[in-house]
Scaffold this active site. Sequence first.
Site, PDB file in Angstrom:
ATOM      1  N   SER A  95       2.225  -9.584  -7.010  1.00 18.00           N
ATOM      2  CA  SER A  95       3.400 -10.166  -7.638  1.00 18.00           C
ATOM      3  C   SER A  95       3.912  -9.274  -8.764  1.00 18.00           C
ATOM      4  O   SER A  95       4.171  -8.093  -8.549  1.00 18.00           O
ATOM      5  CB  SER A  95       3.061 -11.584  -8.121  1.00 18.00           C
ATOM      6  OG  SER A  95       4.224 -12.300  -8.449  1.00 18.00           O
ATOM      7  N   ASP A 217       8.163 -16.221   2.102  1.00 20.04           N
ATOM      8  CA  ASP A 217       7.767 -16.218   0.696  1.00 20.04           C
ATOM      9  C   ASP A 217       8.989 -16.606  -0.127  1.00 20.04           C
ATOM     10  O   ASP A 217       9.971 -15.864  -0.186  1.00 20.04           O
ATOM     11  CB  ASP A 217       7.270 -14.819   0.296  1.00 20.04           C
ATOM     12  CG  ASP A 217       6.742 -14.748  -1.133  1.00 20.04           C
ATOM     13  OD1 ASP A 217       7.021 -15.669  -1.923  1.00 20.04           O
ATOM     14  OD2 ASP A 217       6.067 -13.759  -1.460  1.00 20.04           O
ATOM     15  N   HIS A 245       3.311 -17.002  -1.502  1.00 15.58           N
ATOM     16  CA  HIS A 245       3.323 -15.827  -2.373  1.00 15.58           C
ATOM     17  C   HIS A 245       1.923 -15.376  -2.774  1.00 15.58           C
ATOM     18  O   HIS A 245       1.795 -14.396  -3.501  1.00 15.58           O
ATOM     19  CB  HIS A 245       4.148 -16.158  -3.633  1.00 15.58           C
ATOM     20  CG  HIS A 245       4.467 -14.982  -4.474  1.00 15.58           C
ATOM     21  ND1 HIS A 245       5.163 -13.875  -4.003  1.00 15.58           N
ATOM     22  CD2 HIS A 245       4.198 -14.716  -5.787  1.00 15.58           C
ATOM     23  CE1 HIS A 245       5.310 -12.996  -4.973  1.00 15.58           C
ATOM     24  NE2 HIS A 245       4.729 -13.468  -6.061  1.00 15.58           N
TER      25      HIS A 245
END
Length: 279
Positions: A95, A217, A245
């Site tokens: 991320s 996602d 995610h």
Amino acid sequence: MDVVSRNNVVVRGASDAPPLVFAHGFGCDQGMWRYVAPAFEATHRVVLFDHVGAGRSDLAAYDPSRHGSLEGYARDVLEILDALALGEVTFVGHSVSATIGLLAAAERPDLFARLVLVGPSPRYVDDVGYRGGFAREEIDELLETMDGNYLGWSAQIAPAIMGVPERPELGRELADSFCRSDPSIARAFARVTFLSDNRADLARVRTPALVVQCREDVIAPPEVGAYVHASLPGSELTVLDATGHCPNLSAPGQLVAAIRDYLRPRSDVSAAPRVGATR
């Protein structure tokens, strides 16, 4: 300051093996890698750490000026690598830590052999000709809700981020992780994460990279993964047959396989092409 203590750095695995560094995303800590990192301890020197404000990091080390940009977090990463004297590492960033890793590699390419970018997003806000996944108004509303009721926000958004409604325990775990973070630091980190635009920084990176994208996602949609892949010369793209995610929790076996395939020596790779990889 002792950066090893500052970021709660943990080193495991073979001391003389290639180093593999795992960096967690927003609202998480190094525990998010518990299904992935152990798979590499027999073949790599595995390094885990917590960003300042997360996990068991030193909260007193948080600096609003330094940590008011992702570059400040990238400086933390570089200080960890220098302190450990690891040489060239493979950096696995999830991320926002994918962007942090990109910034660190652009600044100090001598420290990075490869990058593995899991669910990366250089900009979360939509722009002309670019889909980041969110309108600016949506991000503003998200941040406002977080400011007004951080615990309620955590419980509401975590299942959406996880993206696997059939496994509600993972959404609860992510919400609990958010709640363990220092709320004031988490709110500041959220602004840095969701309002940054690091698209131009991709052109500065020359480190080989693997982009790992889930097929669905809501935080970093497939278009973003494709954009990052297209913007990094020589990068590779692997799309996991997974949703959400956080494949480090929801699809760890697939993520381990993707990383292993990428780290395989080139001669082996040519003999056994990666499933789902795009060059």
